[in-house]
Design an enzyme around this catalytic site. Structure first.
Site, PDB file in Angstrom:
ATOM      1  N   LYS A 241       0.873  -1.182   0.000  1.00 15.60           N
ATOM      2  CA  LYS A 241       0.000   0.000   0.000  1.00 15.60           C
ATOM      3  C   LYS A 241       0.900   1.219   0.000  1.00 15.60           C
ATOM      4  O   LYS A 241       2.048   1.148   0.431  1.00 15.60           O
ATOM      5  CB  LYS A 241      -0.863   0.021   1.271  1.00 15.60           C
TER       6      LYS A 241
HETATM    7  P1  NAD Z   1     -13.227   7.231  -2.516  1.00 11.78           P
HETATM    8  O1  NAD Z   1     -12.169   8.248  -2.420  1.00 11.78           O
HETATM    9  O2  NAD Z   1     -13.818   6.908  -3.849  1.00 11.78           O
HETATM   10  O3  NAD Z   1     -14.443   7.635  -1.529  1.00 11.78           O
HETATM   11  C1  NAD Z   1     -14.250   7.872  -0.171  1.00 11.78           C
HETATM   12  C2  NAD Z   1     -15.584   8.291   0.435  1.00 11.78           C
HETATM   13  O4  NAD Z   1     -15.431   8.407   1.848  1.00 11.78           O
HETATM   14  C3  NAD Z   1     -16.081   9.649  -0.064  1.00 11.78           C
HETATM   15  O5  NAD Z   1     -17.481   9.611  -0.235  1.00 11.78           O
HETATM   16  C4  NAD Z   1     -15.719  10.579   1.100  1.00 11.78           C
HETATM   17  O6  NAD Z   1     -16.554  11.730   1.174  1.00 11.78           O
HETATM   18  C5  NAD Z   1     -15.946   9.663   2.285  1.00 11.78           C
HETATM   19  N1  NAD Z   1     -15.249  10.108   3.489  1.00 11.78           N
HETATM   20  C6  NAD Z   1     -13.984  10.539   3.616  1.00 11.78           C
HETATM   21  N2  NAD Z   1     -13.749  10.917   4.873  1.00 11.78           N
HETATM   22  C7  NAD Z   1     -14.881  10.702   5.560  1.00 11.78           C
HETATM   23  C8  NAD Z   1     -15.261  10.897   6.910  1.00 11.78           C
HETATM   24  N3  NAD Z   1     -14.410  11.384   7.804  1.00 11.78           N
HETATM   25  N4  NAD Z   1     -16.529  10.570   7.275  1.00 11.78           N
HETATM   26  C9  NAD Z   1     -17.409  10.085   6.375  1.00 11.78           C
HETATM   27  N5  NAD Z   1     -17.099   9.875   5.088  1.00 11.78           N
HETATM   28  C10 NAD Z   1     -15.850  10.185   4.694  1.00 11.78           C
HETATM   29  O7  NAD Z   1     -12.639   5.913  -1.834  1.00 11.78           O
HETATM   30  P2  NAD Z   1     -13.034   4.388  -2.098  1.00 11.78           P
HETATM   31  O8  NAD Z   1     -12.153   3.849  -3.166  1.00 11.78           O
HETATM   32  O9  NAD Z   1     -14.496   4.253  -2.203  1.00 11.78           O
HETATM   33  O10 NAD Z   1     -12.538   3.721  -0.740  1.00 11.78           O
HETATM   34  C11 NAD Z   1     -13.351   3.718   0.440  1.00 11.78           C
HETATM   35  C12 NAD Z   1     -12.821   2.682   1.406  1.00 11.78           C
HETATM   36  O11 NAD Z   1     -12.831   1.400   0.778  1.00 11.78           O
HETATM   37  C13 NAD Z   1     -11.379   2.902   1.855  1.00 11.78           C
HETATM   38  O12 NAD Z   1     -11.256   2.476   3.189  1.00 11.78           O
HETATM   39  C14 NAD Z   1     -10.587   2.001   0.944  1.00 11.78           C
HETATM   40  O13 NAD Z   1      -9.351   1.624   1.498  1.00 11.78           O
HETATM   41  C15 NAD Z   1     -11.528   0.830   0.831  1.00 11.78           C
HETATM   42  N6  NAD Z   1     -11.331  -0.008  -0.353  1.00 11.78           N
HETATM   43  C16 NAD Z   1     -11.412   0.508  -1.612  1.00 11.78           C
HETATM   44  C17 NAD Z   1     -11.248  -0.347  -2.703  1.00 11.78           C
HETATM   45  C18 NAD Z   1     -11.412   0.156  -4.115  1.00 11.78           C
HETATM   46  O14 NAD Z   1     -11.412  -0.682  -5.029  1.00 11.78           O
HETATM   47  N7  NAD Z   1     -11.586   1.432  -4.371  1.00 11.78           N
HETATM   48  C19 NAD Z   1     -10.958  -1.705  -2.514  1.00 11.78           C
HETATM   49  C20 NAD Z   1     -10.887  -2.206  -1.215  1.00 11.78           C
HETATM   50  C21 NAD Z   1     -11.084  -1.343  -0.147  1.00 11.78           C
END
Ligand code: NAD
Length: 515
Positions: A182
């Site tokens: 990561k």
């Molecule tokens: P993203 O950047 O597309 O979206 C993040 C979302 O979280 C946004 O809506 C943002 O407004 C919200 N957010 C940020 N800070 C916040 C807070 N303090 N309170 C409430 N909401 C908040 O990110 P993503 O890719 O959707 O990733 C989200 C989570 O999923 C992360 O933990 C990431 O590690 C995990 N994840 C993502 C993937 C992927 O394929 N994108 C895969 C596995 C895990």
């Protein structure tokens, strides 16, 4: 059993040590070989470095009620013909491209200008800045390092170590031939323009060039990164290569038009939903009409919400970084996706101001009456207190590490089911593997093919974890948990870790250690 661990003096609890509690619990339960435990306890490599960036000139808003703004009350408005040369940034600033000054009629006083209908702005000169950057390569015994790139203001070594280790467990659970990594940059992307973020990404990849590659380390999108950022990283990596197309697999999560996979965009949310379907089938729970709350409406949260809505669930509340919205009989998810993700004016991609719902305080979000909660934002959101107040039957971790150990204990005490992140959000990395395979083979699979494979993979690994948890070894046409059950029951998080560690340990035990 933990004979080799010298941990007599109490260590400071960090996010990493907290997360490793599950690792050690599962390692104890399977009687893990002490040397394997040592190999997995810390990352293989921790790369910490800086990237620099030329930050452009800016216009920073001066609010009329600021004391300073008073002095400019009579400042006449400037007129800029090339108005589009003022590039809006999500935090309210504008990047001032020089061509904005061509044929402009400008009045500047002490570096302040007024723009008609927009108010007063201070001109701030651009400057070079440096940002701390990371790539943590945790383990590669099962295959090349694999893991996302996160751009966020609150990241650091401890968090990236945690997330990198999670990837090692997750790729093993998904049973794909990758390890864990990561990385990212400590930056608030909301304060920078698209072009600045492109330059930062290019610089980040430039510095990592020798450490990355389709058979070495393969990044993917994470918080605040997406297919666009992956395209920039791929370009930087393949620039100057004699056979650039052979290196497409250096990143995953690319746009389908440049070697990405069908289904990757929604894969993580899709995986979350496949897990929920399995849970519902097991419990005899009817998904149509089920009430769901979703935290985070980015890649993972919005896809999960859309897919659940298509199954007849009602998404009754969404919380993101800027707002919480509520609609008791269910939000119009398609309209919300449009509002957040398909509206270029919504620079922060937020649910704030969505007309089809009521805004409520964040404090009220977690105790909304619902059946399923999907944290899909950042880590540590469900602590002991939140876990006390949630009114759901199931928590499904779309985000990485959203539940603290205290949160875990309280949820367990309250008999609220939990599907842990390392299986719940493994859909993304699974389809990343399909993307990588397609890149190696120069193939393009249909979305139907991708989803059929993903469904089989997630549901069979979910079933293995459930069997480990209940200590019910079984072989069916779709899964075989006999090798993994340990003769006693365990909670789902520990069970998932047992599956990961057994698959990882096999490599060390069968291949041995290079000396
Ligand atoms: P993203 O950047 O597309 O979206 C993040 C979302 O979280 C946004 O809506 C943002 O407004 C919200 N957010 C940020 N800070 C916040 C807070 N303090 N309170 C409430 N909401 C908040 O990110 P993503 O890719 O959707 O990733 C989200 C989570 O999923 C992360 O933990 C990431 O590690 C995990 N994840 C993502 C993937 C992927 O394929 N994108 C895969 C596995 C895990």
């Amino acid at each position: 059993m933990r004979v080799m661990r010298k941990e007599s003096s109490p260590k400071k609890q960090t996010v990493y040590t907290e997360q490793m509690e599950t690792f050690h619990r599962a390692a104890d339960l399977i009687g893990m070989h002490p040397r394997v435990r040592l190999e997995l306890e810390e990352p293989d490599f921790e790369h910490i470095f800086y990237v620099t960036l030329d930050v452009r000139d800016r216009l920073v808003p001066l609010h009329e009620d600021d004391e300073e703004a008073h002095r400019f009350k009579d400042l006449p408005a400037s007129s800029m013909k090339a108005g589009d040369a003022l590039e809006p940034i999500a935090n309210g600033d504008f990047v001032l491209h020089r061509r904005a000054l061509l044929n402009a009629d400008i009045t500047v006083r002490e570096g302040v200008i007024r723009i008609a209908n927009r108010g007063l702005f201070k001109m701030v000169k651009g400057e070079p800045r440096k940002f701390k950057a990371y790539r943590i390569q945790h383990n590669q015994v099962r295959g090349p390092y694999k893991g996302g790139v996160r751009f966020h203001k609150d990241v650091g070594l401890d968090l990236f170590k945690t997330l990198a280790a999670e990837m090692t467990w997750k790729t093993a659970i998904a049973d794909i031939p990758f390890g864990g990594a990561k990385g990212g940059v400590r930056i608030d992307p909301q304060a920078y323009s698209r072009e600045e973020m492109e330059h930062l990404t290019l610089r980040y990849m430039y510095k990592l060039k020798n450490l990355m590659g389709p058979f070495l380390d393969i990044p993917a999108p994470d918080v605040n990164t997406n297919g666009e950022i992956m395209a920039i990283m791929m370009r930087q990596f393949t620039d100057g290569q004699r056979t650039p197309h052979a290196f497409r697999g250096v990143v995953t999560g690319k746009d389908v038009r440049i070697g990405g996979s069908e289904g990757r965009l929604k894969a993580t949310g899709q995986g979350v939903v496949y897990c929920i379907e399995e849970w519902a089938r097991d419990k005899g729970f009817q998904l149509p009409g089920a009430r769901v709350i979703v935290q985070g409406f980015g890649n993972v949260g919005s896809a999960a919400a859309e897919l659940l809505a298509a199954l007849g669930c009602r998404i009754v509340a969404v919380n993101d970084a800027n707002a919480t919205i509520h609609k008791d009989d269910g939000l119009d998810v398609a309209a919300l996706v449009k509002y957040v993700h398909e509206n270029p004016e919504n620079l922060r991609k937020t649910v704030l101001g969505f007309p089809g719902a009521t805004a409520i305080p964040k404090a009220d979000f977690w105790n909304i009456d619902a059946d399923i909660a999907i944290p899909a934002a950042l880590g540590h959101e469900i602590d002991g207190n939140v876990a006390e107040t949630v009114k759901v039957k199931l928590v499904v971790e779309g985000a990485n590490g959203p539940t603290t150990p205290d949160g875990d204990r309280v949820l367990a005490m309250r008999k609220i089911d939990l599907i842990p992140d390392i299986i719940a959000n493994a859909g993304g990395v699974t389809v990343s593997y399909y993307e990588w395979l397609q890149n190696q083979r120069m193939e393009h699979w249909t979305e139907q093919d991708v989803n059929a494979r993903l469904e089989r993979a997630i549901k069979s690994n979910y079933a293995i974890i459930r069997d480990i948890s209940r200590d019910q070894p079984a072989k069916t046409v779709t899964h075989d948990s006999r090798r993994y059950c340990i003769g006693k029951t365990a909670d789902m998080r520990t069970a998932a870790m047992i599956l990961a560690l057994k698959r990882i340990e096999a490599h060390y035990l069968l291949e041995g250690f290079s000396q």
